[in-house]
Design a protein around this motif. Structure first.
Motif, PDB file in Angstrom:
ATOM      1  N   ILE A  74      -1.576  -8.765   4.412  1.00  0.00           N
ATOM      2  CA  ILE A  74      -1.496  -8.889   3.111  1.00  0.00           C
ATOM      3  C   ILE A  74      -1.006  -7.382   2.441  1.00  0.00           C
ATOM      4  N   PHE A  75      -1.975  -6.464   2.877  1.00  0.00           N
ATOM      5  CA  PHE A  75      -1.544  -5.189   2.226  1.00  0.00           C
ATOM      6  C   PHE A  75      -0.323  -4.571   2.644  1.00  0.00           C
ATOM      7  N   LEU A  76       0.055  -4.886   4.050  1.00  0.00           N
ATOM      8  CA  LEU A  76       1.491  -4.367   4.132  1.00  0.00           C
ATOM      9  C   LEU A  76       2.524  -5.006   3.486  1.00  0.00           C
ATOM     10  N   GLN A  77       2.471  -6.347   3.566  1.00  0.00           N
ATOM     11  CA  GLN A  77       3.420  -6.995   2.845  1.00  0.00           C
ATOM     12  C   GLN A  77       3.660  -7.094   1.497  1.00  0.00           C
ATOM     13  N   THR A  78       2.515  -6.922   0.674  1.00  0.00           N
ATOM     14  CA  THR A  78       2.513  -6.926  -0.899  1.00  0.00           C
ATOM     15  C   THR A  78       2.576  -5.790  -1.574  1.00  0.00           C
ATOM     16  N   PHE A  79       2.209  -4.505  -0.577  1.00  0.00           N
ATOM     17  CA  PHE A  79       2.101  -3.271  -1.170  1.00  0.00           C
ATOM     18  C   PHE A  79       2.998  -2.256  -0.663  1.00  0.00           C
ATOM     19  N   VAL A  80       2.702  -2.008   0.542  1.00  0.00           N
ATOM     20  CA  VAL A  80       3.289  -0.836   1.562  1.00  0.00           C
ATOM     21  C   VAL A  80       4.833  -1.533   1.419  1.00  0.00           C
ATOM     22  N   LEU A  81       5.242  -2.411   1.800  1.00  0.00           N
ATOM     23  CA  LEU A  81       6.865  -2.917   1.740  1.00  0.00           C
ATOM     24  C   LEU A  81       7.445  -2.812   0.411  1.00  0.00           C
ATOM     25  N   PRO A  82       6.868  -3.362  -0.564  1.00  0.00           N
ATOM     26  CA  PRO A  82       7.422  -3.106  -2.093  1.00  0.00           C
ATOM     27  C   PRO A  82       7.403  -1.473  -2.565  1.00  0.00           C
ATOM     28  N   VAL A  83       6.431  -0.699  -2.153  1.00  0.00           N
ATOM     29  CA  VAL A  83       6.467   0.676  -2.379  1.00  0.00           C
ATOM     30  C   VAL A  83       7.460   1.418  -1.729  1.00  0.00           C
ATOM     31  N   PHE A  84       7.781   1.060  -0.629  1.00  0.00           N
ATOM     32  CA  PHE A  84       8.578   1.772   0.339  1.00  0.00           C
ATOM     33  C   PHE A  84      10.065   1.384  -0.125  1.00  0.00           C
ATOM     34  N   SER A  85      10.340   0.224  -0.724  1.00  0.00           N
ATOM     35  CA  SER A  85      11.797  -0.310  -1.154  1.00  0.00           C
ATOM     36  C   SER A  85      11.928   0.328  -2.427  1.00  0.00           C
ATOM     37  N   ILE A  86      10.870   0.612  -3.356  1.00  0.00           N
ATOM     38  CA  ILE A  86      11.194   0.938  -4.623  1.00  0.00           C
ATOM     39  C   ILE A  86      11.410   2.619  -4.537  1.00  0.00           C
ATOM     40  N   TYR A  87      10.833   3.535  -3.442  1.00  0.00           N
ATOM     41  CA  TYR A  87      10.884   4.528  -3.096  1.00  0.00           C
ATOM     42  C   TYR A  87      12.319   5.035  -2.644  1.00  0.00           C
TER      43      TYR A  87
END
Length: 216
Positions: free
Chosen positions: A59-72
């Protein structure tokens, strides 16, 4: 409240961190509220991790890491001009990307991990809230922080009420207090107006509480 504290609080309680916080509380404080969780946790493992920890990490990887990486990535490709996304023009594309990611996550849990319907329903409610924020942000700057923290309060409160989960009393109380500090921080930083905070609060708590009370 000083500026530094308000900035740290806003960063730590970023809207994208809320799903991980919600499920960390439910998995480890009120696991009985998640159907089949304890049963599968005792018989299944994810590598060296317990099922609960594996699900939380996913859940952390999908809902936090992935969106943060995409925004960056959007920032690096100069599609947005500021990672803080303080203007409507900077918010629109990242929100649409985040909606796509969260919709995928909700569908993934619904069809691939259907053993845990409560998890998929809560993730669906979060995806719906983000979709509403994305749509509203086409025209008006609603507070995503308020939506996120109030959605957390609503989800935990709804489960505590529906299942009579006494163990969630203090987490809900703490979440309400923290929500007050976070909203005050957003106002202190002039990131939002009181109307934007209020609208975000109503949206977040209405969606999460309704889903828990009527669908779980």
């Amino acid at each position: 409240m000083n500026t530094r504290f308000a900035q740290i609080l806003s960063a730590l309680l970023h809207p994208l961190a809320m799903p991980t916080i919600i499920f960390a509380v439910l998995f480890y404080i009120a696991p009985e509220s998640i159907h089949n969780l304890e049963l599968f946790n005792g018989t299944s493992r994810v590598g060296m991790m317990s099922l609960k920890l594996g699900l939380l990490l996913l859940i952390f990887l999908q809902t936090f890491v992935l969106p943060v990486f995409s925004i960056y990535a959007l920032y690096r490709f100069k599609i947005i001009s500021d990672l803080k996304m303080e203007t409507l023009s900077d918010r629109r594309v990242p929100y649409l990307v985040t909606v796509a990611i969260y919709t995928f996550v909700a569908v993934f849990f619904t069809f691939k991990l259907h053993q845990f319907p409560e998890v998929s329903l809560i993730l669906t409610s979060i995806a719906f809230s983000i979709s509403a924020v994305a749509f509203i942000s086409l025209y008006w700057k609603i507070s995503a922080h308020a939506v996120g923290i109030s959605g957390t309060v609503g989800a935990l409160m709804g489960i505590a009420i529906k299942f009579g989960t006494v163990a969630l009393f203090y987490p809900v109380l703490i979440a309400i207090v923290v929500a007050g500090f976070l909203m005050s921080a957003r106002l202190y930083l002039n990131a939002h107006t009181p109307a934007q905070i209020l609208a975000g609060t109503i949206l977040g708590i209405t969606v999460s509480l309704s889903v828990v009370m009527f669908f779980i």
